[in-house]
Design an enzyme around this catalytic site. Structure first.
Site, PDB file in Angstrom:
ATOM      1  N   ASP A 134     103.813 -50.840  31.838  1.00  0.00           N
ATOM      2  CA  ASP A 134     104.398 -49.746  32.594  1.00  0.00           C
ATOM      3  C   ASP A 134     105.076 -50.362  33.823  1.00  0.00           C
ATOM      4  O   ASP A 134     104.681 -51.432  34.288  1.00  0.00           O
ATOM      5  CB  ASP A 134     103.304 -48.755  33.005  1.00  0.00           C
ATOM      6  CG  ASP A 134     103.851 -47.597  33.800  1.00  0.00           C
ATOM      7  OD1 ASP A 134     104.838 -46.971  33.359  1.00  0.00           O
ATOM      8  OD2 ASP A 134     103.297 -47.307  34.880  1.00  0.00           O
ATOM      9  N   ARG A 135     106.104 -49.689  34.335  1.00  0.00           N
ATOM     10  CA  ARG A 135     106.852 -50.248  35.468  1.00  0.00           C
ATOM     11  C   ARG A 135     106.240 -49.834  36.810  1.00  0.00           C
ATOM     12  O   ARG A 135     105.666 -50.654  37.511  1.00  0.00           O
ATOM     13  CB  ARG A 135     108.320 -49.805  35.387  1.00  0.00           C
ATOM     14  CG  ARG A 135     109.220 -50.588  36.314  1.00  0.00           C
ATOM     15  CD  ARG A 135     110.618 -50.014  36.361  1.00  0.00           C
ATOM     16  NE  ARG A 135     110.638 -48.858  37.272  1.00  0.00           N
ATOM     17  CZ  ARG A 135     111.719 -48.159  37.548  1.00  0.00           C
ATOM     18  NH1 ARG A 135     112.875 -48.436  36.968  1.00  0.00           N
ATOM     19  NH2 ARG A 135     111.650 -47.144  38.392  1.00  0.00           N
ATOM     20  N   ASP A 136     106.348 -48.552  37.140  1.00  0.00           N
ATOM     21  CA  ASP A 136     105.930 -48.071  38.461  1.00  0.00           C
ATOM     22  C   ASP A 136     104.408 -47.992  38.526  1.00  0.00           C
ATOM     23  O   ASP A 136     103.779 -47.291  37.748  1.00  0.00           O
ATOM     24  CB  ASP A 136     106.541 -46.706  38.748  1.00  0.00           C
ATOM     25  CG  ASP A 136     108.066 -46.694  38.582  1.00  0.00           C
ATOM     26  OD1 ASP A 136     108.660 -47.781  38.470  1.00  0.00           O
ATOM     27  OD2 ASP A 136     108.645 -45.595  38.569  1.00  0.00           O
ATOM     28  N   ASN A 191     108.484 -44.183  31.820  1.00  0.00           N
ATOM     29  CA  ASN A 191     109.021 -42.831  31.967  1.00  0.00           C
ATOM     30  C   ASN A 191     109.842 -42.803  33.253  1.00  0.00           C
ATOM     31  O   ASN A 191     109.368 -43.272  34.287  1.00  0.00           O
ATOM     32  CB  ASN A 191     107.892 -41.797  32.090  1.00  0.00           C
ATOM     33  CG  ASN A 191     107.197 -41.505  30.791  1.00  0.00           C
ATOM     34  OD1 ASN A 191     107.668 -41.832  29.713  1.00  0.00           O
ATOM     35  ND2 ASN A 191     106.033 -40.866  30.888  1.00  0.00           N
ATOM     36  N   ASP A 201      99.074 -47.560  34.566  1.00  0.00           N
ATOM     37  CA  ASP A 201      98.287 -47.063  35.691  1.00  0.00           C
ATOM     38  C   ASP A 201      97.926 -45.587  35.537  1.00  0.00           C
ATOM     39  O   ASP A 201      97.309 -45.009  36.429  1.00  0.00           O
ATOM     40  CB  ASP A 201      99.021 -47.299  37.011  1.00  0.00           C
ATOM     41  CG  ASP A 201     100.282 -46.458  37.141  1.00  0.00           C
ATOM     42  OD1 ASP A 201     100.940 -46.198  36.116  1.00  0.00           O
ATOM     43  OD2 ASP A 201     100.609 -46.068  38.282  1.00  0.00           O
TER      44      ASP A 201
END
Length: 169
Positions: free
Chosen positions: A10-12, A53, A136
């Site tokens: 996941d990025r953020d 997302n 996260d």
């Protein structure tokens, strides 16, 4: 022959600090240990794939082009530190989109749906049984479960420590 194992990321909140819809260069703040963690996964033979997302596009906060530019900046920033990201999948769709083209009640790519992972598995010949996702949010882990990929919930801190101690690489 089975496919290559992958680390879906996941990025953020995992690769970068989540400052609320990050999309400007000044929003790019790497999580502690992220470059070392990605290098660790690269050296262990995992393809690294970002699955993110990005409802900020749907909400009209920034353009799809801005999202792609920001993702490219993240990939380039990590590459400068010897950490290779093999692919990026981003979902700009959301049920509450201000623009009709991004409005979708339950888009197959929007986590917890597994669309980004299953497309990456097919397009890059990845082996879900030997892969994992680090996210996260519970939706990240659920997307992994639906794609047949083991999930690890990252609550912050040093990502390299997490990958070494929790993932076991």
């Amino acid at each position: 022959m089975t496919g290559t194992p992958a680390a879906f990321l996941d990025r953020d909140g995992v690769l970068i600090e989540d400052c609320g819809y990050p999309h400007r260069p000044e929003d790019l703040k790497l999580t502690p240990g992220v470059a070392a963690a990605v290098r660790r996964m690269n050296q262990a033979g995992y393809r690294t794939v970002i699955v993110t997302n990005q409802s900020g596009v749907a909400r009209g906060l920034f353009s799809e082009d801005r999202m792609h530019a920001f993702n490219a900046l993240l990939v380039e920033t990590l590459a400068e530190q010897g950490a290779v990201i093999d692919a990026v999948y981003a979902c700009p769709f959301h049920a509450d989109a201000v623009e009709a083209r991004y409005r979708h009640a339950d888009h197959p790519d929007r986590k917890p749906n597994p669309g980004m992972l299953t497309r990456a598995i097919a397009e890059h010949h990845l082996d879900p049984a030997r892969s994992f996702i680090i996210g996260d949010q519970p939706t990240d882990i659920e997307a992994g479960r639906r794609a047949g990929v083991k999930g690890f919930l990252f609550a912050g801190g040093d990502l390299d420590d997490f990958v070494r101690e929790t993932v076991g690489l």
